[in-house]
Design a protein around this motif. Structure first.
Motif, PDB file in Angstrom:
ATOM      1  N   HIS A  42       0.842  -1.206   0.000  1.00 19.51           N
ATOM      2  CA  HIS A  42       0.000   0.000   0.000  1.00 19.51           C
ATOM      3  C   HIS A  42       0.872   1.248   0.000  1.00 19.51           C
ATOM      4  O   HIS A  42       0.796   2.086   0.905  1.00 19.51           O
ATOM      5  CB  HIS A  42      -0.970  -0.006   1.182  1.00 19.51           C
ATOM      6  CG  HIS A  42      -2.047  -1.029   1.071  1.00 19.51           C
ATOM      7  ND1 HIS A  42      -3.159  -0.833   0.290  1.00 19.51           N
ATOM      8  CD2 HIS A  42      -2.169  -2.269   1.621  1.00 19.51           C
ATOM      9  CE1 HIS A  42      -3.940  -1.913   0.368  1.00 19.51           C
ATOM     10  NE2 HIS A  42      -3.349  -2.808   1.162  1.00 19.51           N
ATOM     11  N   SER A  43       1.703   1.376  -1.016  1.00 22.99           N
ATOM     12  CA  SER A  43       2.718   2.427  -1.074  1.00 22.99           C
ATOM     13  C   SER A  43       2.156   3.846  -0.980  1.00 22.99           C
ATOM     14  O   SER A  43       2.880   4.756  -0.571  1.00 22.99           O
ATOM     15  CB  SER A  43       3.544   2.283  -2.349  1.00 22.99           C
ATOM     16  OG  SER A  43       2.713   2.338  -3.491  1.00 22.99           O
ATOM     17  N   GLY A  44       0.909   4.045  -1.291  1.00 27.08           N
ATOM     18  CA  GLY A  44       0.313   5.372  -1.159  1.00 27.08           C
ATOM     19  C   GLY A  44       0.203   5.841   0.271  1.00 27.08           C
ATOM     20  O   GLY A  44      -0.052   7.018   0.520  1.00 27.08           O
ATOM     21  N   VAL A  77      -3.820   4.050  -7.008  1.00 26.18           N
ATOM     22  CA  VAL A  77      -3.267   4.686  -8.199  1.00 26.18           C
ATOM     23  C   VAL A  77      -1.802   4.284  -8.372  1.00 26.18           C
ATOM     24  O   VAL A  77      -1.024   4.343  -7.426  1.00 26.18           O
ATOM     25  CB  VAL A  77      -3.392   6.228  -8.089  1.00 26.18           C
ATOM     26  CG1 VAL A  77      -2.828   6.919  -9.302  1.00 26.18           C
ATOM     27  CG2 VAL A  77      -4.846   6.631  -7.864  1.00 26.18           C
ATOM     28  N   ALA A  78      -1.431   3.899  -9.592  1.00 25.38           N
ATOM     29  CA  ALA A  78      -0.061   3.453  -9.869  1.00 25.38           C
ATOM     30  C   ALA A  78       0.988   4.488  -9.468  1.00 25.38           C
ATOM     31  O   ALA A  78       2.066   4.137  -8.987  1.00 25.38           O
ATOM     32  CB  ALA A  78       0.083   3.099 -11.352  1.00 25.38           C
ATOM     33  N   ASP A  79       0.683   5.769  -9.645  1.00 24.82           N
ATOM     34  CA  ASP A  79       1.646   6.825  -9.314  1.00 24.82           C
ATOM     35  C   ASP A  79       2.051   6.819  -7.840  1.00 24.82           C
ATOM     36  O   ASP A  79       3.089   7.386  -7.484  1.00 24.82           O
ATOM     37  CB  ASP A  79       1.090   8.199  -9.684  1.00 24.82           C
ATOM     38  CG  ASP A  79       1.126   8.456 -11.188  1.00 24.82           C
ATOM     39  OD1 ASP A  79       1.743   7.655 -11.927  1.00 24.82           O
ATOM     40  OD2 ASP A  79       0.543   9.464 -11.621  1.00 24.82           O
ATOM     41  N   GLU A  80       1.258   6.193  -6.978  1.00 23.51           N
ATOM     42  CA  GLU A  80       1.628   6.100  -5.559  1.00 23.51           C
ATOM     43  C   GLU A  80       2.961   5.378  -5.383  1.00 23.51           C
ATOM     44  O   GLU A  80       3.672   5.613  -4.404  1.00 23.51           O
ATOM     45  CB  GLU A  80       0.555   5.346  -4.769  1.00 23.51           C
ATOM     46  CG  GLU A  80      -0.780   6.026  -4.718  1.00 23.51           C
ATOM     47  CD  GLU A  80      -1.884   5.127  -4.156  1.00 23.51           C
ATOM     48  OE1 GLU A  80      -3.029   5.602  -4.101  1.00 23.51           O
ATOM     49  OE2 GLU A  80      -1.611   3.968  -3.779  1.00 23.51           O
ATOM     50  N   MET A  81       3.300   4.519  -6.327  1.00 19.23           N
ATOM     51  CA  MET A  81       4.530   3.731  -6.222  1.00 19.23           C
ATOM     52  C   MET A  81       5.753   4.475  -6.746  1.00 19.23           C
ATOM     53  O   MET A  81       6.880   4.115  -6.408  1.00 19.23           O
ATOM     54  CB  MET A  81       4.345   2.400  -6.971  1.00 19.23           C
ATOM     55  CG  MET A  81       5.425   1.394  -6.723  1.00 19.23           C
ATOM     56  SD  MET A  81       5.494   0.918  -4.981  1.00 19.23           S
ATOM     57  CE  MET A  81       7.043   0.027  -4.969  1.00 19.23           C
ATOM     58  N   LEU A  82       5.570   5.507  -7.525  1.00 20.88           N
ATOM     59  CA  LEU A  82       6.701   6.192  -8.160  1.00 20.88           C
ATOM     60  C   LEU A  82       7.771   6.674  -7.178  1.00 20.88           C
ATOM     61  O   LEU A  82       8.959   6.467  -7.422  1.00 20.88           O
ATOM     62  CB  LEU A  82       6.204   7.334  -9.050  1.00 20.88           C
ATOM     63  CG  LEU A  82       5.412   6.886 -10.286  1.00 20.88           C
ATOM     64  CD1 LEU A  82       4.909   8.093 -11.067  1.00 20.88           C
ATOM     65  CD2 LEU A  82       6.233   5.962 -11.166  1.00 20.88           C
ATOM     66  N   PRO A  83       7.408   7.294  -6.041  1.00 29.30           N
ATOM     67  CA  PRO A  83       8.472   7.743  -5.128  1.00 29.30           C
ATOM     68  C   PRO A  83       9.258   6.595  -4.487  1.00 29.30           C
ATOM     69  O   PRO A  83      10.347   6.811  -3.963  1.00 29.30           O
ATOM     70  CB  PRO A  83       7.713   8.524  -4.047  1.00 29.30           C
ATOM     71  CG  PRO A  83       6.360   8.773  -4.572  1.00 29.30           C
ATOM     72  CD  PRO A  83       6.084   7.709  -5.588  1.00 29.30           C
ATOM     73  N   ALA A 119      -7.835   1.723 -17.055  1.00 36.08           N
ATOM     74  CA  ALA A 119      -7.023   0.700 -17.716  1.00 36.08           C
ATOM     75  C   ALA A 119      -5.582   1.178 -17.905  1.00 36.08           C
ATOM     76  O   ALA A 119      -4.635   0.399 -17.747  1.00 36.08           O
ATOM     77  CB  ALA A 119      -7.641   0.319 -19.059  1.00 36.08           C
ATOM     78  N   GLN A 120      -5.406   2.456 -18.218  1.00 36.16           N
ATOM     79  CA  GLN A 120      -4.059   3.017 -18.360  1.00 36.16           C
ATOM     80  C   GLN A 120      -3.321   2.981 -17.022  1.00 36.16           C
ATOM     81  O   GLN A 120      -2.116   2.729 -16.985  1.00 36.16           O
ATOM     82  CB  GLN A 120      -4.130   4.453 -18.890  1.00 36.16           C
ATOM     83  CG  GLN A 120      -4.555   4.534 -20.335  1.00 36.16           C
ATOM     84  CD  GLN A 120      -4.851   5.960 -20.786  1.00 36.16           C
ATOM     85  OE1 GLN A 120      -5.184   6.853 -19.990  1.00 36.16           O
ATOM     86  NE2 GLN A 120      -4.750   6.180 -22.091  1.00 36.16           N
ATOM     87  N   ASN A 121      -4.037   3.221 -15.939  1.00 36.63           N
ATOM     88  CA  ASN A 121      -3.436   3.155 -14.610  1.00 36.63           C
ATOM     89  C   ASN A 121      -2.917   1.749 -14.314  1.00 36.63           C
ATOM     90  O   ASN A 121      -1.801   1.567 -13.820  1.00 36.63           O
ATOM     91  CB  ASN A 121      -4.454   3.572 -13.541  1.00 36.63           C
ATOM     92  CG  ASN A 121      -3.892   3.456 -12.149  1.00 36.63           C
ATOM     93  OD1 ASN A 121      -3.034   4.224 -11.737  1.00 36.63           O
ATOM     94  ND2 ASN A 121      -4.366   2.453 -11.414  1.00 36.63           N
ATOM     95  N   LEU A 122      -3.725   0.747 -14.642  1.00 38.93           N
ATOM     96  CA  LEU A 122      -3.311  -0.634 -14.406  1.00 38.93           C
ATOM     97  C   LEU A 122      -2.098  -0.987 -15.266  1.00 38.93           C
ATOM     98  O   LEU A 122      -1.150  -1.610 -14.784  1.00 38.93           O
ATOM     99  CB  LEU A 122      -4.475  -1.592 -14.691  1.00 38.93           C
ATOM    100  CG  LEU A 122      -4.258  -3.048 -14.307  1.00 38.93           C
ATOM    101  CD1 LEU A 122      -3.929  -3.208 -12.826  1.00 38.93           C
ATOM    102  CD2 LEU A 122      -5.496  -3.872 -14.661  1.00 38.93           C
ATOM    103  N   GLU A 123      -2.099  -0.545 -16.498  1.00 35.37           N
ATOM    104  CA  GLU A 123      -0.945  -0.781 -17.379  1.00 35.37           C
ATOM    105  C   GLU A 123       0.304  -0.110 -16.813  1.00 35.37           C
ATOM    106  O   GLU A 123       1.399  -0.674 -16.868  1.00 35.37           O
ATOM    107  CB  GLU A 123      -1.250  -0.266 -18.794  1.00 35.37           C
ATOM    108  CG  GLU A 123      -0.137  -0.520 -19.783  1.00 35.37           C
ATOM    109  CD  GLU A 123       0.204  -1.992 -19.984  1.00 35.37           C
ATOM    110  OE1 GLU A 123       1.399  -2.301 -20.142  1.00 35.37           O
ATOM    111  OE2 GLU A 123      -0.711  -2.834 -19.980  1.00 35.37           O
ATOM    112  N   LYS A 124       0.149   1.068 -16.264  1.00 35.44           N
ATOM    113  CA  LYS A 124       1.291   1.765 -15.657  1.00 35.44           C
ATOM    114  C   LYS A 124       1.828   0.977 -14.467  1.00 35.44           C
ATOM    115  O   LYS A 124       3.036   0.892 -14.264  1.00 35.44           O
ATOM    116  CB  LYS A 124       0.900   3.175 -15.239  1.00 35.44           C
ATOM    117  CG  LYS A 124       2.069   3.997 -14.749  1.00 35.44           C
ATOM    118  CD  LYS A 124       1.680   5.446 -14.542  1.00 35.44           C
ATOM    119  CE  LYS A 124       2.908   6.296 -14.289  1.00 35.44           C
ATOM    120  NZ  LYS A 124       2.543   7.720 -14.158  1.00 35.44           N
ATOM    121  N   LEU A 125       0.941   0.363 -13.702  1.00 32.38           N
ATOM    122  CA  LEU A 125       1.375  -0.461 -12.575  1.00 32.38           C
ATOM    123  C   LEU A 125       2.179  -1.657 -13.069  1.00 32.38           C
ATOM    124  O   LEU A 125       3.183  -2.031 -12.464  1.00 32.38           O
ATOM    125  CB  LEU A 125       0.173  -0.916 -11.747  1.00 32.38           C
ATOM    126  CG  LEU A 125       0.492  -1.581 -10.420  1.00 32.38           C
ATOM    127  CD1 LEU A 125       1.198  -0.619  -9.473  1.00 32.38           C
ATOM    128  CD2 LEU A 125      -0.772  -2.116  -9.782  1.00 32.38           C
TER     129      LEU A 125
END
Length: 176
Positions: A42-44, A77-83, A119-125
């Motif tokens: 749960h990186s967010g 959201v996939a972006d939660e993992m970016l940091p 769907a784009q969010n899942l692909e980003k993950l």
């Protein structure tokens, strides 16, 4: 109360639990094979890089043969993992790091502007996991080999009662 405690105080309360399993039919080459299983990052919810690194260090200190991540890399959201992507990319095991999706990874608990964006969010993950060197198993399998012996590692997508059921065990077993 327990939910709030877990989100605020318990999110960095890492624990290493050790279990020894015995199987009569385990190939001899896998005697002593060590697995580290982690789940529900749960990186967010993270806000402390030092504490996150401590957890990653604990995992790597186990010197396991393989690391298995069993879902919920993000809250929504996939972006939660970016940091945290570069830190989690340092997880290493000789046989690799494998993962499956958890219910939160699909983004079902978030209001997306459209199904396309979801769907784009899942692909980003998927891309984030690939960039970290993790092998995402989506109703598929891989073989882990030692000497002349091998084990099938079967990755089935989310399968929980009361949650999205994207898992397809028959598909995952198809080539075994």
């Amino acid at each position: 109360g327990a939910l709030v405690y877990g989100m605020v105080r318990g999110k960095y309360n890492y624990q290493v639990l050790r279990y020894s399993l015995t199987y009569d039919d385990l190939p001899e080459a896998f005697d002593g094979f060590q697995i580290t299983q982690i789940s529900d990052i749960h990186s967010g919810s993270f806000d402390n890089a030092e504490k996150v690194q401590h957890g990653i260090d604990l995992i790597n200190q186990q010197q396991s043969d393989v690391i298995l991540f069993t879902g919920d890399l993000v809250n929504n959201v996939a972006d939660e993992m970016l940091p945290w992507q570069n830190q989690f990319a340092t997880l290493k095991a000789p046989q690799g790091v494998f993962s499956v999706l958890g219910n939160h990874d699909y983004g079902d608990y978030y209001q997306w502007p459209s199904e396309k964006v979801k769907a784009q969010n899942l692909e980003k993950l998927f891309q984030i996991q690939e960039a970290m060197g993790w092998k995402l198993l989506r109703n598929e399998n891989r073989f882990i080999e030692r000497g002349n012996d091998r084990l099938a590692l079967i990755g089935v997508e989310n399968w929980g009662k009361g949650f999205k059921r994207a898992g397809d065990l028959q598909k995952a077993l198809k080539t075994i």
